[in-house]
Design a protein around this motif. Structure first.
Motif, PDB file in Angstrom:
ATOM      1  N   LEU A 102      -6.658   3.604  -9.846  1.00 42.01           N
ATOM      2  CA  LEU A 102      -6.598   5.009  -9.435  1.00 42.01           C
ATOM      3  C   LEU A 102      -5.198   5.393  -8.965  1.00 42.01           C
ATOM      4  O   LEU A 102      -4.733   6.509  -9.218  1.00 42.01           O
ATOM      5  CB  LEU A 102      -7.621   5.271  -8.334  1.00 42.01           C
ATOM      6  CG  LEU A 102      -9.086   5.267  -8.799  1.00 42.01           C
ATOM      7  CD1 LEU A 102     -10.027   5.166  -7.607  1.00 42.01           C
ATOM      8  CD2 LEU A 102      -9.405   6.504  -9.632  1.00 42.01           C
ATOM      9  N   LEU A 103      -4.514   4.457  -8.299  1.00 37.35           N
ATOM     10  CA  LEU A 103      -3.154   4.720  -7.833  1.00 37.35           C
ATOM     11  C   LEU A 103      -2.105   4.486  -8.911  1.00 37.35           C
ATOM     12  O   LEU A 103      -0.960   4.922  -8.771  1.00 37.35           O
ATOM     13  CB  LEU A 103      -2.823   3.822  -6.633  1.00 37.35           C
ATOM     14  CG  LEU A 103      -3.516   4.124  -5.309  1.00 37.35           C
ATOM     15  CD1 LEU A 103      -3.187   3.039  -4.296  1.00 37.35           C
ATOM     16  CD2 LEU A 103      -3.095   5.495  -4.778  1.00 37.35           C
ATOM     17  N   GLY A 104      -2.479   3.779  -9.972  1.00 37.99           N
ATOM     18  CA  GLY A 104      -1.484   3.349 -10.945  1.00 37.99           C
ATOM     19  C   GLY A 104      -0.554   2.305 -10.347  1.00 37.99           C
ATOM     20  O   GLY A 104       0.625   2.226 -10.696  1.00 37.99           O
ATOM     21  N   ALA A 105      -1.089   1.478  -9.432  1.00 35.32           N
ATOM     22  CA  ALA A 105      -0.272   0.489  -8.723  1.00 35.32           C
ATOM     23  C   ALA A 105      -0.038  -0.740  -9.591  1.00 35.32           C
ATOM     24  O   ALA A 105      -0.931  -1.193 -10.313  1.00 35.32           O
ATOM     25  CB  ALA A 105      -0.943   0.079  -7.419  1.00 35.32           C
ATOM     26  N   GLY A 106       1.156  -1.291  -9.487  1.00 35.26           N
ATOM     27  CA  GLY A 106       1.537  -2.428 -10.306  1.00 35.26           C
ATOM     28  C   GLY A 106       1.457  -3.747  -9.574  1.00 35.26           C
ATOM     29  O   GLY A 106       0.446  -4.047  -8.920  1.00 35.26           O
ATOM     30  N   PHE A 107       2.540  -4.511  -9.608  1.00 34.84           N
ATOM     31  CA  PHE A 107       2.517  -5.895  -9.145  1.00 34.84           C
ATOM     32  C   PHE A 107       3.501  -6.145  -8.002  1.00 34.84           C
ATOM     33  O   PHE A 107       3.855  -7.274  -7.718  1.00 34.84           O
ATOM     34  CB  PHE A 107       2.842  -6.836 -10.310  1.00 34.84           C
ATOM     35  CG  PHE A 107       1.833  -6.771 -11.417  1.00 34.84           C
ATOM     36  CD1 PHE A 107       0.778  -7.659 -11.477  1.00 34.84           C
ATOM     37  CD2 PHE A 107       1.922  -5.796 -12.401  1.00 34.84           C
ATOM     38  CE1 PHE A 107      -0.160  -7.602 -12.489  1.00 34.84           C
ATOM     39  CE2 PHE A 107       0.992  -5.722 -13.423  1.00 34.84           C
ATOM     40  CZ  PHE A 107      -0.054  -6.625 -13.467  1.00 34.84           C
ATOM     41  N   GLY A 108       3.928  -5.075  -7.336  1.00 36.47           N
ATOM     42  CA  GLY A 108       4.872  -5.237  -6.239  1.00 36.47           C
ATOM     43  C   GLY A 108       4.192  -5.719  -4.969  1.00 36.47           C
ATOM     44  O   GLY A 108       2.989  -5.997  -4.933  1.00 36.47           O
ATOM     45  N   GLU A 109       4.980  -5.823  -3.918  1.00 34.79           N
ATOM     46  CA  GLU A 109       4.445  -6.246  -2.630  1.00 34.79           C
ATOM     47  C   GLU A 109       3.390  -5.260  -2.135  1.00 34.79           C
ATOM     48  O   GLU A 109       3.501  -4.051  -2.333  1.00 34.79           O
ATOM     49  CB  GLU A 109       5.565  -6.345  -1.595  1.00 34.79           C
ATOM     50  CG  GLU A 109       6.527  -7.495  -1.826  1.00 34.79           C
ATOM     51  CD  GLU A 109       7.537  -7.622  -0.702  1.00 34.79           C
ATOM     52  OE1 GLU A 109       7.622  -6.698   0.147  1.00 34.79           O
ATOM     53  OE2 GLU A 109       8.236  -8.653  -0.652  1.00 34.79           O
ATOM     54  N   THR A 110       2.361  -5.801  -1.485  1.00 31.11           N
ATOM     55  CA  THR A 110       1.298  -4.989  -0.898  1.00 31.11           C
ATOM     56  C   THR A 110       1.066  -5.476   0.522  1.00 31.11           C
ATOM     57  O   THR A 110       0.891  -6.675   0.742  1.00 31.11           O
ATOM     58  CB  THR A 110      -0.010  -5.119  -1.703  1.00 31.11           C
ATOM     59  OG1 THR A 110       0.235  -4.810  -3.073  1.00 31.11           O
ATOM     60  CG2 THR A 110      -1.077  -4.188  -1.157  1.00 31.11           C
ATOM     61  N   THR A 111       1.059  -4.556   1.478  1.00 23.47           N
ATOM     62  CA  THR A 111       0.787  -4.920   2.869  1.00 23.47           C
ATOM     63  C   THR A 111      -0.659  -4.587   3.194  1.00 23.47           C
ATOM     64  O   THR A 111      -1.107  -3.446   3.004  1.00 23.47           O
ATOM     65  CB  THR A 111       1.738  -4.183   3.826  1.00 23.47           C
ATOM     66  OG1 THR A 111       3.083  -4.560   3.524  1.00 23.47           O
ATOM     67  CG2 THR A 111       1.439  -4.553   5.274  1.00 23.47           C
ATOM     68  N   VAL A 112      -1.381  -5.593   3.673  1.00 16.91           N
ATOM     69  CA  VAL A 112      -2.819  -5.487   3.907  1.00 16.91           C
ATOM     70  C   VAL A 112      -3.109  -5.695   5.393  1.00 16.91           C
ATOM     71  O   VAL A 112      -2.633  -6.666   5.995  1.00 16.91           O
ATOM     72  CB  VAL A 112      -3.581  -6.543   3.084  1.00 16.91           C
ATOM     73  CG1 VAL A 112      -5.075  -6.494   3.394  1.00 16.91           C
ATOM     74  CG2 VAL A 112      -3.326  -6.343   1.597  1.00 16.91           C
ATOM     75  N   THR A 113      -3.890  -4.795   5.979  1.00 23.52           N
ATOM     76  CA  THR A 113      -4.352  -4.949   7.357  1.00 23.52           C
ATOM     77  C   THR A 113      -5.854  -4.739   7.367  1.00 23.52           C
ATOM     78  O   THR A 113      -6.335  -3.677   6.937  1.00 23.52           O
ATOM     79  CB  THR A 113      -3.680  -3.928   8.291  1.00 23.52           C
ATOM     80  OG1 THR A 113      -2.258  -4.047   8.174  1.00 23.52           O
ATOM     81  CG2 THR A 113      -4.087  -4.180   9.737  1.00 23.52           C
ATOM     82  N   ALA A 114      -6.599  -5.750   7.823  1.00 23.21           N
ATOM     83  CA  ALA A 114      -8.059  -5.701   7.745  1.00 23.21           C
ATOM     84  C   ALA A 114      -8.695  -5.984   9.097  1.00 23.21           C
ATOM     85  O   ALA A 114      -8.171  -6.762   9.897  1.00 23.21           O
ATOM     86  CB  ALA A 114      -8.561  -6.719   6.728  1.00 23.21           C
ATOM     87  N   ARG A 115      -9.817  -5.332   9.338  1.00 20.49           N
ATOM     88  CA  ARG A 115     -10.622  -5.573  10.528  1.00 20.49           C
ATOM     89  C   ARG A 115     -12.096  -5.583  10.131  1.00 20.49           C
ATOM     90  O   ARG A 115     -12.487  -4.961   9.139  1.00 20.49           O
ATOM     91  CB  ARG A 115     -10.391  -4.477  11.580  1.00 20.49           C
ATOM     92  CG  ARG A 115      -8.996  -4.447  12.172  1.00 20.49           C
ATOM     93  CD  ARG A 115      -8.726  -5.664  13.053  1.00 20.49           C
ATOM     94  NE  ARG A 115      -7.420  -5.582  13.697  1.00 20.49           N
ATOM     95  CZ  ARG A 115      -6.289  -6.019  13.147  1.00 20.49           C
ATOM     96  NH1 ARG A 115      -6.311  -6.570  11.933  1.00 20.49           N
ATOM     97  NH2 ARG A 115      -5.147  -5.925  13.788  1.00 20.49           N
ATOM     98  N   SER A 116     -12.900  -6.260  10.929  1.00 14.71           N
ATOM     99  CA  SER A 116     -14.331  -6.334  10.647  1.00 14.71           C
ATOM    100  C   SER A 116     -15.118  -6.098  11.927  1.00 14.71           C
ATOM    101  O   SER A 116     -14.674  -6.470  13.021  1.00 14.71           O
ATOM    102  CB  SER A 116     -14.685  -7.713  10.066  1.00 14.71           C
ATOM    103  OG  SER A 116     -16.058  -7.792   9.755  1.00 14.71           O
TER     104      SER A 116
END
Length: 361
Positions: free
Chosen positions: A168-182
């Motif tokens: 949907l974003l057309g995102a490729g293979f660059g760096e991705t910053t992920v922050t998750a909580r549960s």
């Protein structure tokens, strides 16, 4: 798939996923056929032949010698998938690897090093081919809501959801910053893959929320335990763009600088009331034009079935040189890389930034 002859594929493994693929081929014999199934034992092979009506073999080499399929699906446990994939590539056979293509980051890197350059491996990631998602993607790619800036998915888990967000974003293979909580909360869980439980007692269920920061925009991941099956938790999709947004089947955008308008994605579902065409999805339209059409009318597939059948047919067309690759190994590796980052962020309580891996392109 433009050729008229049915595409032949083989299977390694005889679990419920293999049975799923065999069932689809049985329902669509003019397009798909199963050349054989590799099972561990002769006893299991006899059971499969009796129940599924397909030949079985004890090894990949034996199956290929009996009649080479156009591709093979290794439908085996995660730790085994990379080894079977490598074996098939060694035979020069196109592979449609199950998701994820390897269990962990080390496995992804090892698999890419071994077979990434072969050009023979695709991944069975079907979610972008599901009718509703395919219709939304068609509108996004037309630019109906302008430049997409964020995508929120509350539907399915980890790499599947990541696949939808990236598309949907057309995102490729660059760096991705992920922050998750549960967090956990009581929730009745009356339905699973095995059927209705007969139990409405609320039990603790975990919900994971994660933000995924891409160069192309922001993703929001929201998943509750067993959300695939639990009828008490809906699925939601929000795609926001510079000129509007899509929320599930509602589309708001500017018709001109002073006129925001709303339209809906409309499903034509047959078999309702006095319609006798059979119960299935016919098409999805937007403002009077079809943006998704069921190419397999008469097979009475569920929408998940339609997604997998579309992937299988595209795999056949790709093997025959008639169409682009259906879902590349590089994309499958990237989806799981980000899914693993979600799990790592949950474990550590800190943000995780993925690196640029060898499969980046």
């Amino acid at each position: 798939m433009t050729s008229q002859s049915a595409g032949r594929f083989g299977l390694v493994g005889s679990g419920w996923r293999s049975e799923f693929f065999v069932r689809l081929a049985r329902q669509l014999p003019e397009r798909l056929s199963v050349s054989g199934v590799v099972t561990r034992s002769r006893e299991r092979g006899a059971e499969v032949e009796a129940a599924w009506g397909v030949p079985t073999f004890r090894s990949v080499g034996e199956m290929l010698a009996a009649g080479r399929p156009e591709f093979v699906i290794p439908s085996v446990p995660w730790p085994v998938t990379p080894e079977v994939t490598k074996e098939l590539v060694g035979f020069g056979v196109p592979v449609l690897a199950e998701t994820p293509p390897a269990a962990d980051l080390e496995g992804l890197r090892d698999l890419w090093s071994a077979v990434g350059s072969s050009g023979l491996v695709q991944v069975a990631e079907q979610y972008s081919y599901m009718p509703g998602h395919a219709a939304r993607l068609a509108l996004v790619r037309e630019g109906i809501i302008g430049q997409v800036t964020s995508a929120q998915i509350s539907s399915t888990h980890l790499y599947h959801a990541v696949s939808l967000i990236r598309h949907l974003l057309g995102a490729g293979f660059g760096e991705t910053t992920v922050t998750a909580r549960s967090f956990t909360a009581p929730l009745a869980d009356p339905l699973s893959r095995d059927g209705w439980t007969g139990d409405s007692t609320p039990k603790e269920a975990a919900t994971t929320i994660a933000t995924l920061e891409f160069a192309e925009g922001m993703g929001l991941y929201d998943f509750t335990d067993n959300q695939w099956w639990n009828p008490l938790r809906a699925r939601r999709v929000v795609v926001r763009g510079s000129l509007g947004e899509i929320v599930d089947d509602s589309v708001v955008r500017l018709a001109d600088p002073r006129t925001p308008v709303e339209s809906r994605l409309m499903r034509r579902q047959t078999g309702i009331d006095l319609n006798l065409e059979g119960r299935e999805l016919d098409h999805i339209s937007f403002d009077g034009r079809v943006v998704y059409r069921n190419d397999h009318r008469g097979a009475h597939f569920s929408e998940d079935d339609l997604a997998v059948v579309s992937l299988l047919c595209r795999m056949i067309s790709w093997c025959r040189g008639e169409a682009p690759e259906p879902y590349s190994l590089a994309d499958g590796c990237q989806d799981h890389l980000i899914g693993l980052a979600i799990e790592e962020s949950l474990r550590t309580g800190a943000g995780v930034t993925t690196g640029r891996e060898a499969w980046a392109r």
